[in-house]
Design an enzyme around this catalytic site. Structure first.
Site, short mmCIF file in Angstrom:
data_model
loop_
_atom_site.label_atom_id
_atom_site.label_comp_id
_atom_site.label_asym_id
_atom_site.label_seq_id
_atom_site.Cartn_x
_atom_site.Cartn_y
_atom_site.Cartn_z
N SER A 39 1.10 -4.99 -2.28
CA SER A 39 0.40 -3.76 -1.93
C SER A 39 1.29 -2.86 -1.06
CB SER A 39 -0.93 -4.11 -1.24
OG SER A 39 -1.84 -3.04 -1.29
N ASP A 151 -4.19 -4.81 -7.47
CA ASP A 151 -3.68 -5.23 -6.16
C ASP A 151 -3.34 -6.72 -6.09
OD1 ASP A 151 -3.24 -5.56 -3.41
OD2 ASP A 151 -4.70 -4.03 -2.91
#
Length: 256
Positions: A39, A151
């Site tokens: 991320s 993610d």
């Protein structure tokens, strides 16, 4: 010489604190040999691995209007599309490949259909990094190499396993402290805290594997989209890490 690994967590804007923490590490002569990130940690890790200094990266964040690179997707896949942010990475890493990086980098993302964590280390750089940043429900997934990716923090917000066999000393920077707080009646607050608790629970094994864990408690007061507080977040990471290194006898265990 001790081979040092650096692992950078996700955390949205809180990830900016990674930059300050790395600056404090560098001032003590700590040189990183391999980086793993997910991320926000993947985004910052890519810039570090390419050779930008922490001050350079801070300047990039200060002058980049990140909201301008997001757009409404108007689909069931997510409210926003993150793909325009690819322009940022290509601007600062024009080769757009892992092979162009000066420090080896591992980027983790989640294949939402296969339900598994995917690690990227070669080939095209920007799309895996953006995929690693795609918070489900908010951003439309990135399609890359036939996979629908979101993610990487879903499986592990501190991807130590990606590089643990390659290093002698592991430094983890985690920007998602869970602080004690009074109960809230607001559903949004309860949902957000529950999500962060779940993420921390999954990352516990990785947190415990770090020889040095950097996690500034002050970051608990910031949210995922506090990009306007870039300088403050950088300063927190820098100040906390500098003080932590003074308290812990870390440098004596590292052959620099």
């Amino acid at each position: 010489m001790t081979k040092i690994g650096l692992v950078l967590s996700g955390g949205g804007a809180r990830g900016i604190s990674h930059i300050g923490a790395v600056k404090a590490l560098m001032e003590q002569g700590i040189t990183v040999n391999v980086i793993s990130g997910t991320s926000a940690g993947a985004f910052i890790g890519a810039l570090l691995a390419y050779g930008y200094s922490p001050d350079d990266i801070l300047e990039i964040f200060l002058k980049t209007y990140f909201s301008g690179y997001l757009r409404f997707g108007f689909s069931m896949g997510g409210l926003l599309r993150i793909d325009r942010a690819e322009e940022i990475l290509k601007k600062y890493i024009p080769e757009n490949t892992f092979e162009a990086l000066k420090i080896p980098l591992a980027v983790t993302a989640t294949d939402i259909n296969a339900g598994e964590e995917i690690c990227f280390r070669t080939g095209e750089l920007a799309k895996p990094v953006l995929a690693s940043c795609c918070l489900p429900g908010l951003f439309k997934p990135i399609i890359f190499e036939g996979r629908e990716l979101v993610d990487g923090a879903i499986f592990n917000n501190l991807p130590v396993a990606a590089i643990e066999k390659e290093v002698d000393f592991m430094i983890g920077i985690h920007c998602n402290p869970i602080m004690l707080q009074k109960s809230s009646a607001h559903m949004h607050s309860i949902t957000y805290r529950s999500f962060r608790l779940a993420m921390r629970g999954k990352a516990k094994v990785s947190l415990d594997q770090c020889d040095l864990l950097i996690e500034a408690p002050e970051l608990g007061d910031f949210n995922t989209f506090d990009f306007r507080k870039t300088q403050q977040l950088f300063d927190i990471g820098y100040k906390y890490t500098k003080e932590l290194l003074l308290q812990k006898d870390v440098l004596s265990t590292i052959d620099r």
